[in-house]
Scaffold this active site. Structure first.
Site, PDB file in Angstrom:
ATOM      1  N   HIS A   3       0.832  -1.205   0.000  1.00 27.61           N
ATOM      2  CA  HIS A   3       0.000   0.000   0.000  1.00 27.61           C
ATOM      3  C   HIS A   3       0.867   1.256   0.000  1.00 27.61           C
ATOM      4  O   HIS A   3       0.593   2.235  -0.701  1.00 27.61           O
ATOM      5  CB  HIS A   3      -0.909  -0.060   1.233  1.00 27.61           C
ATOM      6  CG  HIS A   3      -1.687   1.191   1.479  1.00 27.61           C
ATOM      7  ND1 HIS A   3      -1.326   2.107   2.435  1.00 27.61           N
ATOM      8  CD2 HIS A   3      -2.800   1.679   0.882  1.00 27.61           C
ATOM      9  CE1 HIS A   3      -2.195   3.104   2.434  1.00 27.61           C
ATOM     10  NE2 HIS A   3      -3.100   2.885   1.496  1.00 27.61           N
ATOM     11  N   GLU A  44       2.215   1.857  -3.399  1.00 26.17           N
ATOM     12  CA  GLU A  44       1.170   2.425  -4.280  1.00 26.17           C
ATOM     13  C   GLU A  44       1.117   3.956  -4.126  1.00 26.17           C
ATOM     14  O   GLU A  44       1.096   4.695  -5.112  1.00 26.17           O
ATOM     15  CB  GLU A  44      -0.183   1.800  -3.918  1.00 26.17           C
ATOM     16  CG  GLU A  44      -1.393   2.418  -4.607  1.00 26.17           C
ATOM     17  CD  GLU A  44      -2.480   2.747  -3.597  1.00 26.17           C
ATOM     18  OE1 GLU A  44      -2.860   3.932  -3.527  1.00 26.17           O
ATOM     19  OE2 GLU A  44      -2.957   1.847  -2.874  1.00 26.17           O
ATOM     20  N   HIS A  45       1.156   4.419  -2.865  1.00 30.73           N
ATOM     21  CA  HIS A  45       1.126   5.875  -2.633  1.00 30.73           C
ATOM     22  C   HIS A  45       2.335   6.550  -3.294  1.00 30.73           C
ATOM     23  O   HIS A  45       2.203   7.581  -3.939  1.00 30.73           O
ATOM     24  CB  HIS A  45       1.184   6.159  -1.125  1.00 30.73           C
ATOM     25  CG  HIS A  45      -0.161   6.231  -0.483  1.00 30.73           C
ATOM     26  ND1 HIS A  45      -0.601   7.340   0.183  1.00 30.73           N
ATOM     27  CD2 HIS A  45      -1.173   5.336  -0.404  1.00 30.73           C
ATOM     28  CE1 HIS A  45      -1.807   7.124   0.662  1.00 30.73           C
ATOM     29  NE2 HIS A  45      -2.182   5.907   0.323  1.00 30.73           N
ATOM     30  N   GLU A  55      -4.388   7.893   7.416  1.00 34.49           N
ATOM     31  CA  GLU A  55      -5.291   6.935   6.771  1.00 34.49           C
ATOM     32  C   GLU A  55      -5.541   5.749   7.719  1.00 34.49           C
ATOM     33  O   GLU A  55      -6.667   5.264   7.851  1.00 34.49           O
ATOM     34  CB  GLU A  55      -4.676   6.456   5.441  1.00 34.49           C
ATOM     35  CG  GLU A  55      -5.644   5.639   4.609  1.00 34.49           C
ATOM     36  CD  GLU A  55      -5.045   5.191   3.267  1.00 34.49           C
ATOM     37  OE1 GLU A  55      -3.882   5.538   2.972  1.00 34.49           O
ATOM     38  OE2 GLU A  55      -5.753   4.486   2.524  1.00 34.49           O
TER      39      GLU A  55
END
Lengths: 427, 419
Positions: free
Chosen positions: A69, A72-73, A144
Site C-alpha cells: 500500500h 502504491e502511494h 489513513e
C-alpha cells in the site's frame, strides 16, 4: 504477440486478450456507444505478499506489513512531477488501490484516453523513491490508518479475520500499522517494486470508448520488455481450524455491527471461481430476503435492511461472511447454524435454487452494462487465472447438488467466527 | 440517445430516455416536497414501505421472491435532501427482455409491480400493514442510531445542522429519533397520500429501445389521482451569520475531524463551483497539494460547493495537535484565491476535470435521470456541453469575486478524548 477474442456464449459480449511481447497480459473491451474509458494497470501484489523470492535467491525476503500500500502511494511521485499534474492536463480522473492480493493504478476519462494511457503506462514503470519523500508519506498514511481504525466496518472485519486465521497474512491490515510503516525505507520500496512490478506479473485492462489497435500501438510504444524472474510468493502454513470463535470490541458507534464468517478450505484458479459461485448461491439460499430465516429475523427485530452476505476469497483464504447492524448477533449466529443444519438434512428446494440462479445470472448481465465493472472483471479474472465470462458460464452450469455439497462440507459450526463492535454511545 | 420529457399530470414530469447500448431498464419516481420537520419521518417510512411491498406482493419475502425470479430485478428507495427540499425516490432496474433465458416479459411485469407499489400499497385499518410498517420504522430508527458509525459523514451532518439551523435544509431528511418514534401506520399512510397529491413528481424511464408502456401506465394511473401540487423552491441561499459559530464535541476517536462551512451571497454559482474545484475538489487542488502532500497533515482535505444553499464545506481528518495548523493553511489557501493567486494551469485543470465529468453523463442508466433532475432544479434544461460552456465563460475576476464573497459561518470539531 498473441491475440485472442474471448466471447460470452450467454450474452454475446466480447473482449480481446493479448499476450504482449513485453511480458504483459492485456485485456481490451471496446464498448460501442459508451463515452467513457476505464483503464487499470495492476500487479499481483497486495498486503498478503509479505514473503517472497525470485529465481536465484536462496532465502525468502520478508517485508514490513503495509508496504504494498505504501508503494502504491509513492509511485504517484515521479522525479520531476506529480502524476496527478499530468492527468490534470488530460482531464482524466487518476486513482489507485491496494487490496489483499493486488495493487491497481486506474484512470477514467471521457476524452484524450490515448494520452492518459501513456501517462499510466509510463509512471507505473518509472519508480522514484527518496528517503525524504518516504518520510513525508508516513504522516499521510498514518492518518489513513487512524481513519480506518475509527471505522467500525473495517474493525469488525479485521477482528473476524484475526479470529479465523492463525498465520495467513490476510489477517493484517492492508495499510499496516503506524509501527510497521515506520520500518519502510526507499531501498525496501525498490526491492518490492523490482520484484512485483515485473510486467510478467502484471495486467492492463481497458474498456469503454476505445480502439483496440490504438491501445496496442500505445502499449508497443510505452512498455519496456521484462525478463520473467520466476517470482515465488509463499504463505505460512495455515491450519483448517479457527483461532477463536468470537470477539467483541467497544467503539463509539450508535448501532452494533457484526460479521459472522465460516472459514472454508482454500483452492485456486478455476476451482476457486467455481467454489465462489457455488458459495454465493449457497449464501443466498440461506439468507436471501425471500427466505424464512430472513423473514423471521426481520419480524423479530433482530436484523434490518443492512443484513447481507459476501464471499471473500483469495490465495490461501476462503470465507463466507454474513454481516450487518444488530444488537442481537448471537441470535443471528444461532439461526444461521440452525438453517445450515436444516438444509444439510432436508436438502435444497429446487424452485428456490432455480430462482436464486436466475438472480445471480441477472446481476452478472448488469455488470456488463458498466464500463468500470467490465474493466475490473477483466483484470480480476486474469489475476484469478480464469476467463472474464467464466462466472456467467459456471453459474448457468451450477447444480443444486453442488450447492448442497458445499453447505455440507464447508459451513461447519466449528469453523464459525463471530466478530462484534458494540456501541459505547447511548442511543 | 433520444430523450423526451412531457407532463403526464399536474406537475408530474415523465422523462423517457432511449439508449440502445444498455442491457437494462431503469424506472425512477421522485417525490419532491419541502423538508418539513412535521412530516420528514412519515414520508421516509412511507416510501420505505411502498418500495418493498404492495397489495399483490404484500410481504418483503413475497416481493423478493418475485424480484429474484425476474433475474434479480432491483427495487430500492432513497430519502435525501436538496437544499430546503426533501427528495424521496423509488427506483427499479431490471435486465432487458433480450437476456431473459426463459423468454419472460420482464419489463411488463416490473412496470406493473412499480405501478402497484405507488398506487396500490398494502393497506389495513386505514394505514400501512402493521408488519411492513414496523420493519421500515425499525430500519429508520436503526439508521438514525447508525449516524455516528461513519465519523466523517457524522461530522459533516453536525456542521451543516449548525450552519443551517432554523432552515428546512438544517433538518435531517429522514428526521430524528423523536420524530420517527411518533409515526404510526396511519400517519405514514396519510403522509403518503399527501405526497401523491401535493408533491412535485418526476418519473424517468431509461430503456434500450422505444417502449411506451411505462408512460401509458403512469399517465393512466395519475389520471385517476387527485392532484394539488405545492410550489417548491430549489434554490434558497442561506443567510450568513454575523459571527463565526464554533462547535466541538469530544468522542473516543483516534482521528479528529474538522468541518469548515462558508456561505456566500453571490448568485454566480458557476464561479463559486470553480472556486471549490481550484481549492479542494481534485488531487491537484490547493488543499490536496498543500495540506496533504506538502504538509502531510491529513489523508483527506476536501471541498464541496452546494448551489441550493450557496454553502461551501471543507472537511478534513487530522491529529488533534495539528488542527490549528491545518485550519490556518486552509484559510491561507482560500485567501490565495481571493487575491487572484491561482495559475492559468490551476483554472484549466479545474475545467478539464469538469469537462471529463460532464462528458461521462449517459454512460450509466442512472446518470441520465440524475442529469435531467439537476437541470430541473437549476430551472433550465441544458446538455452537458451547454453547461460546460457556461463554465468556460467564467473569467478570473468572477472567480476572485466569488471567493471574496465566501464568509466563514460555522466551524465544527470532533475532538478525541484526552488520555
Amino acid at each position: 504477440m498473441q491475440k485472442n477474442v474471448i466471447t460470452s456464449s450467454a450474452t454475446g459480449d466480447k473482449c480481446i486478450h493479448v499476450k504482449h511481447d513485453s511480458g504483459l497480459d492485456i485485456y481490451i473491451c471496446e464498448m460501442h456507444g459508451f463515452s467513457t474509458v476505464e483503464a487499470l494497470f495492476g500487479t499481483k501484489y497486495g498486503s498478503i505478499n509479505t514473503m517472497f523470492r525470485q529465481k536465484g535467491d536462496t532465502e525468502y525476503t520478508e517485508v514490513p506489513e503495509g508496504i504494498a500500500h505504501f508503494l502504491e502511494h509513492k509511485l504517484f511521485e515521479n522525479e520531476d512531477c506529480d502524476v496527478f499534474e499530468l492527468y490534470a492536463k488530460t482531464g482524466a480522473n487518476g486513482n489507485a488501490f491496494t487490496s489483499f492480493d493486488k495493487t491497481a493504478y486506474i484512470f477514467s476519462c471521457s476524452k484524450n484516453y490515448q494520452e492518459s494511457l501513456r501517462i499510466l503506462l509510463n509512471f507505473v514503470q518509472e519508480p522514484y523513491f527518496t528517503q525524504e519523500t518516504v518520510d513525508k508519506e508516513q504522516g499521510i498514511i498514518g492518518q489513513e490508518i487512524q481513519m480506518t481504525n475509527d471505522n467500525p466496518e473495517w474493525r469488525v472485519f479485521f477482528n473476524m479475520l484475526r479470529c479465523m486465521y492463525h498465520n495467513h497474512p490476510v489477517k493484517i491490515d492492508i495499510a499496516g500499522t503506524i509501527e510497521s510503516i515506520a520500518q519502510i525505507d526507499a531501498d525496501l520500496l525498490y526491492k518490492c517494486y523490482n520484484t512485483f512490478y515485473n510486467l510478467n506479473n502484471m495486467v492492463l485492462s481497458i474498456a469503454g470508448n476505445i480502439n483496440a489497435d490504438e491501445v496496442l500501438a500505445i502499449c508497443d510504444e510505452c512498455l519496456k520488455t521484462c525478463e520473467d524472474k520466476g517470482l515465488e510468493t509463499v504463505f505460512p502454513d495455515e491450519p483448517d481450524e479457527i483461532v477463536q470463535s468470537e470477539i467483541y470490541e467497544k467503539q463509539p458507534v450508535g448501532t452494533s455491527v457484526f460479521h459472522i464468517g465460516f472459514k472454508c478450505k482454500t483452492c485456486s484458479g478455476v476451482e476457486r471461481l467455481k467454489k465462489s459461485v457455488t458459495a454465493s448461491v449457497a449464501m443466498s439460499i440461506l439468507c436471501d430476503a425471500s427466505t424464512d430465516m430472513y423473514r423471521r429475523l426481520l419480524k423479530d427485530n433482530v436484523i434490518n435492511s443492512t443484513f447481507g452476505g459476501e464471499v471473500f476469497c483469495g490465495d490461501g483464504y476462503f470465507t463466507v461472511i454474513f454481516s450487518g447492524d444488530s444488537s442481537k448477533p448471537e441470535v443471528i449466529r444461532e439461526n444461521i447454524l440452525a438453517e445450515t443444519e436444516r438444509l444439510k438434512s432436508e436438502g435444497i428446494d429446487d424452485k428456490m435454487f432455480q430462482r436464486i440462479k436466475k438472480s445471480a445470472y441477472g446481476s452478472m448481465v448488469r455488470e456488463l452494462n458498466n464500463v468500470e465493472a467490465v474493466a475490473n472483471t477483466m483484470m480480476n479474472s486474469h489475476m484469478e487465472g480464469v476467463s472474464p465470462y467464466d462466472a456467467i458460464k459456471f453459474t448457468s452450469e451450477l447444480k443444486s447438488d453442488d450447492v448442497l455439497s458445499f453447505i455440507r462440507d464447508e459451513l461447519r459450526g466449528d469453523r464459525l467466527v463471530m466478530s462484534v463492535i458494540e456501541g459505547t454511545v447511548e442511543s | 440517445m433520444k430523450y423526451n420529457r412531457t407532463e403526464i399530470s399536474d406537475k408530474v414530469g415523465f422523462l423517457s430516455v432511449i439508449d440502445e447500448k444498455f442491457k437494462t431498464c431503469q424506472l425512477t419516481i421522485r417525490f419532491i416536497v419541502k423538508n418539513d420537520p412535521e412530516y420528514v419521518s412519515e414520508n421516509a417510512i412511507a416510501v420505505g414501505v411502498i418500495a418493498t411491498t404492495n397489495s399483490v406482493f404484500n410481504t418483503i419475502a413475497k416481493m423478493n421472491e418475485k424480484l429474484s425470479s425476474l433475474y434479480g430485478s432491483g427495487l430500492s428507495h432513497i430519502t435525501g435532501k436538496r437544499g430546503d427540499l426533501q427528495v424521496l425516490s423509488v427506483s427499479s432496474s431490471w435486465i432487458d427482455n433480450r437476456y431473459a433465458i426463459d423468454g419472460e416479459d420482464i419489463t411488463r411485469e416490473m412496470v406493473q409491480i412499480v405501478r402497484d407499489c405507488i398506487f396500490s400499497p398494502d393497506i389495513q385499518d386505514g394505514g400501512f400493514s402493521r408488519e411492513n410498517f414496523d420493519i421500515e420504522k425499525k430500519d429508520l430508527l436503526d439508521r438514525i442510531d447508525a449516524e455516528m458509525n461513519d465519523k466523517r459523514s457524522y461530522a459533516l451532518k453536525q456542521a451543516l445542522q449548525t450552519a443551517l439551523k432554523d432552515e428546512p435544509a438544517g433538518i435531517v431528511p429522514y428526521g430524528s429519533k423523536e420524530t420517527a418514534l411518533r409515526v404510526t401506520p396511519q400517519s405514514a399512510y396519510r403522509a403518503y397520500k399527501n405526497l401523491l397529491k401535493n408533491a412535485q413528481i418526476e418519473i424517468s424511464f431509461v430503456s434500450p429501445y422505444e417502449n411506451s408502456l411505462a408512460e401509458e401506465t403512469f399517465r393512466e394511473a395519475f389520471s385517476q389521482t387527485e392532484r394539488s401540487p405545492q410550489e417548491v423552491v430549489f434554490r434558497t441561499p442561506s443567510p450568513i451569520k454575523p459571527k463565526i459559530e464554533k462547535v466541538s464535541e469530544e468522542i473516543d476517536v483516534r482521528q479528529c475531524k474538522t468541518v469548515m462551512v462558508f456561505k456566500s451571497d453571490s448568485d454566480d454559482v458557476f464561479a463559486l463551483r470553480l472556486v471549490s474545484m481550484i481549492l479542494g475538489e481534485t488531487p491537484v487542488s490547493k488543499l490536496f497539494v498543500n495540506v496533504r502532500e506538502k504538509m502531510s497533515l491529513c489523508y483527506y482535505c476536501a471541498c464541496h460547493f452546494s448551489p441550493p444553499k450557496n454553502v461551501l464545506t471543507i472537511d478534513s481528518g487530522v491529529e488533534k495537535s495539528n488542527i490549528q495548523k491545518a485550519e490556518d493553511e486552509i484559510l491561507r489557501q482560500l485567501d490565495e484565491i481571493k487575491k487572484g493567486n491561482f495559475s492559468d494551469d490551476e483554472l484549466q485543470n479545474a475545467l478539464a476535470s469538469l469537462d471529463n465529468a460532464f462528458s461521462s453523463v449517459g454512460d450509466s442508466p442512472t446518470s441520465y435521470p440524475m442529469w435531467f433532475f439537476e437541470c430541473l432544479c437549476d430551472g433550465e434544461i441544458l446538455t452537458p456541453a451547454q453547461k460546460f460552456a457556461r463554465f468556460l465563460e467564467v473569467s478570473r475576476q468572477r472567480i476572485v469575486d466569488a471567493a471574496n464573497s465566501l464568509k466563514p459561518d460555522t466551524f465544527y470539531y470532533m475532538l478525541s478524548k484526552e488520555d
